[in-house]
Enzyme design. Sequence first.
Site, PDB file in Angstrom:
ATOM      1  N   GLU A 190      -0.728  -2.054   5.116  1.00 44.31           N
ATOM      2  CA  GLU A 190       0.172  -2.015   6.286  1.00 44.31           C
ATOM      3  C   GLU A 190       0.001  -0.709   7.047  1.00 44.31           C
ATOM      4  O   GLU A 190       0.106  -0.654   8.261  1.00 44.31           O
ATOM      5  CB  GLU A 190       1.631  -2.180   5.839  1.00 44.31           C
ATOM      6  CG  GLU A 190       2.608  -2.419   7.003  1.00 44.31           C
ATOM      7  CD  GLU A 190       2.955  -1.176   7.801  1.00 44.31           C
ATOM      8  OE1 GLU A 190       3.065  -1.287   9.030  1.00 44.31           O
ATOM      9  OE2 GLU A 190       3.096  -0.086   7.216  1.00 44.31           O
ATOM     10  N   GLU A 191      -0.272   0.365   6.301  1.00 41.80           N
ATOM     11  CA  GLU A 191      -0.407   1.687   6.940  1.00 41.80           C
ATOM     12  C   GLU A 191      -1.745   1.846   7.656  1.00 41.80           C
ATOM     13  O   GLU A 191      -2.025   2.890   8.227  1.00 41.80           O
ATOM     14  CB  GLU A 191      -0.262   2.805   5.891  1.00 41.80           C
ATOM     15  CG  GLU A 191       1.057   2.795   5.128  1.00 41.80           C
ATOM     16  CD  GLU A 191       2.242   3.335   5.925  1.00 41.80           C
ATOM     17  OE1 GLU A 191       2.048   3.729   7.081  1.00 41.80           O
ATOM     18  OE2 GLU A 191       3.359   3.328   5.369  1.00 41.80           O
ATOM     19  N   ASP A 219       0.804  -1.225   0.000  1.00 42.46           N
ATOM     20  CA  ASP A 219       0.000   0.000   0.000  1.00 42.46           C
ATOM     21  C   ASP A 219       0.839   1.278   0.000  1.00 42.46           C
ATOM     22  O   ASP A 219       1.968   1.314   0.465  1.00 42.46           O
ATOM     23  CB  ASP A 219      -0.953   0.012   1.208  1.00 42.46           C
ATOM     24  CG  ASP A 219      -0.223  -0.176   2.541  1.00 42.46           C
ATOM     25  OD1 ASP A 219       0.747  -0.957   2.596  1.00 42.46           O
ATOM     26  OD2 ASP A 219      -0.628   0.471   3.526  1.00 42.46           O
ATOM     27  N   HIS A 258       7.738   8.616   4.623  1.00 41.96           N
ATOM     28  CA  HIS A 258       6.445   9.331   4.654  1.00 41.96           C
ATOM     29  C   HIS A 258       6.576  10.776   4.153  1.00 41.96           C
ATOM     30  O   HIS A 258       5.593  11.515   4.190  1.00 41.96           O
ATOM     31  CB  HIS A 258       5.791   9.324   6.051  1.00 41.96           C
ATOM     32  CG  HIS A 258       5.258   7.974   6.439  1.00 41.96           C
ATOM     33  ND1 HIS A 258       4.227   7.803   7.337  1.00 41.96           N
ATOM     34  CD2 HIS A 258       5.587   6.727   6.029  1.00 41.96           C
ATOM     35  CE1 HIS A 258       3.971   6.506   7.479  1.00 41.96           C
ATOM     36  NE2 HIS A 258       4.799   5.832   6.691  1.00 41.96           N
TER      37      HIS A 258
END
Length: 435
Positions: A166-167, A108, A396
């Site tokens: 995963e996030e 993702d 990020h």
Amino acid sequence: MKRIACAVVLIAAVLAVFPSGVRGVDPKMSRRIDEEIEKNKAEIVKIRRFIHMNPELGNREFETARLIANKLQPLGFEVRTGVAKTGVVAVLRGGQAGPVVAVRADMDALPVQETTNLPFKSLNPGVMHACGHDVHSSVVLGTALVLNALKDGIKGTVTFLFQPAEEGAPEGEEGGADLMVKEGALDNPPAGAVFGFHVWPENVGSVLFAPGNVTAAADTFVITVKGKGAHGARPHEGVDAVVIAAEIVTAFQTIISRASDPTDPAVLTVGTINGGARRNIIAERVVLEGTVRTLSEANHKKVRLLMESIVKNITGMYGADFQFEYKEALPSVFNNPELTAAMAPTLVKLLGKDKIVEWQPQMIAEDFAFLARKVPGFYFFLGVKSPAQAAAAPLHSPNFSPDERSIPLGVRILSHLLLDALAGQSALGSGGPGF
Ligand SMILES: [Zn+2]
Ligand SMILES: [Zn+2]
């Protein structure tokens, strides 16, 4: 970061685990791995760029999953799609019977607007592979291609897991590693160990790892203080939720500073505080939200109990009511010490001692923890910073841009780790989970 000390300890530990001379990859196999990487390198980088250009958010990785399944299915992998929403599980059976190991990539992207000038920058506005999961997916896919070419010589089975979200899954949805485990991603065939990695802004060519706790357990809380409204000029007729909430926030600070072992890191953050209706009204209700990060199980249990006790006692003292909602969102990623010790020599052999960096546990969270809780796990960090750069953009960030030389290296590392793990498990006992 402190370098290398751990590697020496780990190498000593491995001698206790492995009979001498039992290493999975002989020089011939090692040469073949390198040849296959050379053959597939351009294709793997192309796939990475395609995934980077077409990032998809958690539980919506439809095209990424399709690309992966379409690549592996025709090669004879046993492919299951739609696992944990959009996940792909691809099983590669080696030419000879043996144990089973699994490796996981997350697929993702993040809701970030990319600001790099890469020729393959995101085509999806507001969505970007800012956490490097495009690299994870392509490295694990590349490893699948390499090991498939060598499968006649492989003793055992490798399960490749391509995981969504995963996030975090979208609000109201389940997803991620937890759901992969619930839907049996590690059960069929039953894996004896699981591997995972994350890109990290350290020089290309280095890896970071350590046994034990790698990342923090991440919990979330919502606390509602229920007082009694009154005129702002007549506080004695109400129960002021603002004053009570303020006292709770202050008392919380003593949990980490006074009740937690100072050598065992923990974080308690009240991130939002909302309440009251008007400046001249005694607030009836205040809501506090935040996160708790802990490494040890002792702190994990203790912090929650102390928080609840503080909320109960302070509200009780002032005649208010409360609601305490606490959610254990993600456990700590735990590197199985025996498995870590067994894999350390593989990494030293491939990269050289001076490229092994001791990982210092971080208070970030990673849902690989659910996989590593189900079977022994080994999770490491792959350096992706170009040595020419003084500092790399952090994970990020909108200009995160891993050095692509890490991709073939990642494939090489994973190929060796997986084959050595299969050999190690066989050596330890007949194909069952050995670690
Ligand atoms: Zn991330
Ligand atoms: Zn990530």
